[in-house]
Design a protein around this motif. Structure first.
Motif, PDB file in Angstrom:
ATOM      1  N   ARG A 113       0.912   5.124   0.787  1.00  0.00           N
ATOM      2  CA  ARG A 113       0.144   6.129   1.529  1.00  0.00           C
ATOM      3  C   ARG A 113       0.767   7.499   1.259  1.00  0.00           C
ATOM      4  NH1 ARG A 113      -3.389   3.608   4.879  1.00  0.00           N
ATOM      5  NH2 ARG A 113      -2.853   1.497   5.490  1.00  0.00           N
ATOM      6  N   PHE A 114      -0.100   8.489   1.006  1.00  0.00           N
ATOM      7  CA  PHE A 114       0.367   9.838   0.726  1.00  0.00           C
ATOM      8  C   PHE A 114      -0.693  10.836   1.180  1.00  0.00           C
ATOM      9  CE2 PHE A 114      -1.518   7.824  -2.912  1.00  0.00           C
ATOM     10  CZ  PHE A 114      -2.413   8.751  -3.416  1.00  0.00           C
ATOM     11  N   ASN A 115      -0.416  12.119   1.039  1.00  0.00           N
ATOM     12  CA  ASN A 115      -1.314  13.189   1.503  1.00  0.00           C
ATOM     13  C   ASN A 115      -1.663  13.018   2.979  1.00  0.00           C
ATOM     14  OD1 ASN A 115      -1.340  14.478  -0.959  1.00  0.00           O
ATOM     15  ND2 ASN A 115      -3.245  13.523  -1.629  1.00  0.00           N
ATOM     16  N   VAL A 161       3.980   0.683   2.485  1.00  0.00           N
ATOM     17  CA  VAL A 161       3.664  -0.228   3.592  1.00  0.00           C
ATOM     18  C   VAL A 161       3.585  -1.645   3.029  1.00  0.00           C
ATOM     19  CG1 VAL A 161       2.054  -0.784   5.448  1.00  0.00           C
ATOM     20  CG2 VAL A 161       2.323   1.601   4.705  1.00  0.00           C
ATOM     21  N   GLY A 179      -4.588   9.595   1.228  1.00  0.00           N
ATOM     22  CA  GLY A 179      -4.562   8.942  -0.080  1.00  0.00           C
ATOM     23  C   GLY A 179      -3.867   7.606   0.014  1.00  0.00           C
ATOM     24  N   ALA A 180      -4.345   6.636  -0.765  1.00  0.00           N
ATOM     25  CA  ALA A 180      -3.725   5.306  -0.769  1.00  0.00           C
ATOM     26  C   ALA A 180      -3.915   4.649  -2.126  1.00  0.00           C
ATOM     27  CB  ALA A 180      -4.321   4.432   0.319  1.00  0.00           C
ATOM     28  N   THR A 230       0.856  -1.186   0.000  1.00  0.00           N
ATOM     29  CA  THR A 230       0.000   0.000   0.000  1.00  0.00           C
ATOM     30  C   THR A 230       0.886   1.228   0.000  1.00  0.00           C
ATOM     31  OG1 THR A 230      -1.682  -1.160   1.292  1.00  0.00           O
ATOM     32  CG2 THR A 230      -1.829   1.231   1.220  1.00  0.00           C
ATOM     33  N   GLU A 274      -3.188   0.677  -3.890  1.00  0.00           N
ATOM     34  CA  GLU A 274      -2.800  -0.720  -3.660  1.00  0.00           C
ATOM     35  C   GLU A 274      -2.016  -1.235  -4.862  1.00  0.00           C
ATOM     36  OE1 GLU A 274      -3.510  -2.561  -0.871  1.00  0.00           O
ATOM     37  OE2 GLU A 274      -4.393  -0.753  -0.009  1.00  0.00           O
ATOM     38  N   ARG A 276       6.834   0.077   7.296  1.00  0.00           N
ATOM     39  CA  ARG A 276       6.675   1.329   6.541  1.00  0.00           C
ATOM     40  C   ARG A 276       8.034   1.898   6.170  1.00  0.00           C
ATOM     41  NH1 ARG A 276       1.427   3.398   7.885  1.00  0.00           N
ATOM     42  NH2 ARG A 276       0.466   2.028   9.424  1.00  0.00           N
ATOM     43  N   GLY A 322      -1.686  10.398   4.765  1.00  0.00           N
ATOM     44  CA  GLY A 322      -2.445   9.178   5.038  1.00  0.00           C
ATOM     45  C   GLY A 322      -3.853   9.185   4.478  1.00  0.00           C
ATOM     46  N   PHE A 377       6.099   9.012  -1.310  1.00  0.00           N
ATOM     47  CA  PHE A 377       5.032   8.383  -0.535  1.00  0.00           C
ATOM     48  C   PHE A 377       5.622   7.480   0.531  1.00  0.00           C
ATOM     49  CE2 PHE A 377       5.867   6.054  -4.433  1.00  0.00           C
ATOM     50  CZ  PHE A 377       6.200   4.798  -3.958  1.00  0.00           C
ATOM     51  N   GLU A 378       4.764   6.932   1.366  1.00  0.00           N
ATOM     52  CA  GLU A 378       5.148   5.926   2.352  1.00  0.00           C
ATOM     53  C   GLU A 378       4.699   4.573   1.805  1.00  0.00           C
ATOM     54  OE1 GLU A 378       4.726   5.786   7.030  1.00  0.00           O
ATOM     55  OE2 GLU A 378       2.813   5.451   6.037  1.00  0.00           O
TER      56      GLU A 378
END
Length: 90
Positions: A29-31, A66, A35-36, A27, A38, A71, A33, A63-64
């Protein structure tokens, strides 16, 4: 370890280390958390990974990532319509 003229350690590669082939759900994750996206990790190394998506055009430049609860902060180094190469920055 012997390198090519471009400095790459492996023929036909620009990266300095081999990546391990994997297939893991991921996943992005951005903004903050909110926005996501997959996708899947297709290969990885200590410093980067190749990610696959149905459509990679919506993947932001940073982005992050996961994977299995772990993370890591990542930056896009290259992209195509379905693949994204990232560098870990943490």
């Amino acid at each position: 370890m012997e390198t090519t003229d471009s400095g790459a350690a492996f023929s036909g590669e620009r990266r300095m280390e081999r990546r391990r082939r994997v297939l893991r759900g991921a996943t992005l994750r951005f903004n903050g958390g909110f926005g996501a996206v997959e996708g899947f990790v297709r290969n990885e190394s200590e410093h980067g990974a190749q990610l696959r998506f149905g459509d990679a055009t919506g993947v932001p430049p940073g982005f992050e990532l996961v994977v299995n609860g772990a993370r890591r902060a990542a930056l896009v180094r290259w992209r195509s319509t379905r693949l994204v190469g990232v560098q870990f920055v943490d």
